[in-house]
Design an enzyme around this catalytic site. Sequence first.
Site, PDB file in Angstrom:
ATOM      1  N   GLU A   4      56.488   2.407  -7.355  1.00  0.00           N
ATOM      2  CA  GLU A   4      56.050   3.615  -8.443  1.00  0.00           C
ATOM      3  C   GLU A   4      56.798   3.119  -9.619  1.00  0.00           C
ATOM      4  O   GLU A   4      56.882   4.009 -10.761  1.00  0.00           O
ATOM      5  CB  GLU A   4      56.629   4.933  -7.899  1.00  0.00           C
ATOM      6  CG  GLU A   4      56.244   5.416  -6.742  1.00  0.00           C
ATOM      7  CD  GLU A   4      54.884   5.040  -6.382  1.00  0.00           C
ATOM      8  OE1 GLU A   4      53.968   5.402  -6.853  1.00  0.00           O
ATOM      9  OE2 GLU A   4      54.630   4.532  -5.365  1.00  0.00           O
TER      10      GLU A   4
ATOM     11  N   ARG B  94      48.036 -20.581 -24.412  1.00  0.00           N
ATOM     12  CA  ARG B  94      46.876 -21.242 -25.224  1.00  0.00           C
ATOM     13  C   ARG B  94      47.176 -21.485 -26.692  1.00  0.00           C
ATOM     14  O   ARG B  94      46.263 -21.992 -27.219  1.00  0.00           O
ATOM     15  CB  ARG B  94      45.405 -20.734 -24.885  1.00  0.00           C
ATOM     16  CG  ARG B  94      45.473 -19.426 -25.021  1.00  0.00           C
ATOM     17  CD  ARG B  94      44.031 -18.740 -24.502  1.00  0.00           C
ATOM     18  NE  ARG B  94      42.911 -19.431 -25.070  1.00  0.00           N
ATOM     19  CZ  ARG B  94      42.546 -19.432 -26.233  1.00  0.00           C
ATOM     20  NH1 ARG B  94      43.124 -18.819 -27.153  1.00  0.00           N
ATOM     21  NH2 ARG B  94      41.277 -20.111 -26.383  1.00  0.00           N
TER      22      ARG B  94
HETATM   23  C1  JBZ Z   1      50.557  -2.342 -16.094  1.00  0.00           C
HETATM   24  C2  JBZ Z   1      54.717  -0.672 -10.804  1.00  0.00           C
HETATM   25  O1  JBZ Z   1      54.196  -1.837 -11.567  1.00  0.00           O
HETATM   26  C3  JBZ Z   1      53.301  -1.729 -12.188  1.00  0.00           C
HETATM   27  C4  JBZ Z   1      52.146  -0.914 -12.099  1.00  0.00           C
HETATM   28  C5  JBZ Z   1      51.087  -0.616 -13.015  1.00  0.00           C
HETATM   29  C6  JBZ Z   1      51.061  -1.638 -14.120  1.00  0.00           C
HETATM   30  C7  JBZ Z   1      52.139  -2.342 -14.367  1.00  0.00           C
HETATM   31  C8  JBZ Z   1      53.431  -2.493 -13.515  1.00  0.00           C
HETATM   32  S1  JBZ Z   1      52.089  -3.231 -15.701  1.00  0.00           S
HETATM   33  N1  JBZ Z   1      50.019  -1.556 -15.076  1.00  0.00           N
HETATM   34  C9  JBZ Z   1      49.639  -2.563 -17.179  1.00  0.00           C
HETATM   35  O2  JBZ Z   1      49.846  -3.628 -17.790  1.00  0.00           O
HETATM   36  O3  JBZ Z   1      48.874  -1.757 -17.533  1.00  0.00           O
END
Ligand code: JBZ
Length: 257
Positions: A116, A154
């Site tokens: 979470e 890159r």
């Molecule tokens: C990301 C709990 O870890 C997460 C979960 C969802 C998530 C990320 C890390 S980073 N979504 C995004 O770049 O939108």
Amino acid sequence: MKIDVLTLFPPMFEAPFSFGIFKRAVDNGLVEVKVTNIRDYTHDKHHVVDDSPYGGGAGMVLKPGPIFEAVEDIKTVGDEPPHVILLTPQGRLFNQQIAQEFSQKKHLVFICGHYEGEDERVREHLATDEISIGDYVLTGGELPAMVVIDSVLRLIPGVLGSEESALDDSHAGGLLEYPQYTRPEDFRGWKVPEILLSGDHARIARWRREQIIKRTLERRPELINKANLGLEDKKLVARLISGKSKAPHAHKASAGE
Ligand code: JBZ
């Protein structure tokens, strides 16, 4: 550039750095990548990295201790402290400008959360930046970290070969690409536009520029406003908008251009 990645799933990072452009960049010493398992910084018998949230609720939260210790154990490069990037849905939305910004740094640290999320004190007192790659639900920060690393690497001089970076010139300016064709000239009755076979390089260049503007206006009109357009481009935009412009995002319906 040095890149550190902190994750609970180090093997996820094996593939990107084992092939192609990334591998060559690592082999040539242009970038040094170190992937660290956050679990290695636990001290209890069962190597516990998460715990239930204070205040109740579903799911598990990453404990701050192992993440802090993992970052504090990273050797600094030169005199500057590293840029510590937390991948999180709450971060600023990643784009090419941020990729440019990161490509100037000597040392990046990526913290990939899972479950979470992580204890708020990681965000408050350890991360120097928070990044999200977009508005869709993911299970962890690993894939976002790989996306960010790809776009940053890159941009580092020497990472792309001369052919690849020459290719990049036509992508510059934040507009979409013109349509590309290769052999055969007639594929299942679908023909390559005549002009591309004409050998008239000036006309071809003009046609491609028009395609870039048309496509961008049709599919990503918001990019047109941000782009650096010359006088001819602006005239074309004005003509397209006042005239027979197609509905935005009608991708499949736009074959007749
Ligand atoms: C990301 C709990 O870890 C997460 C979960 C969802 C998530 C990320 C890390 S980073 N979504 C995004 O770049 O939108």
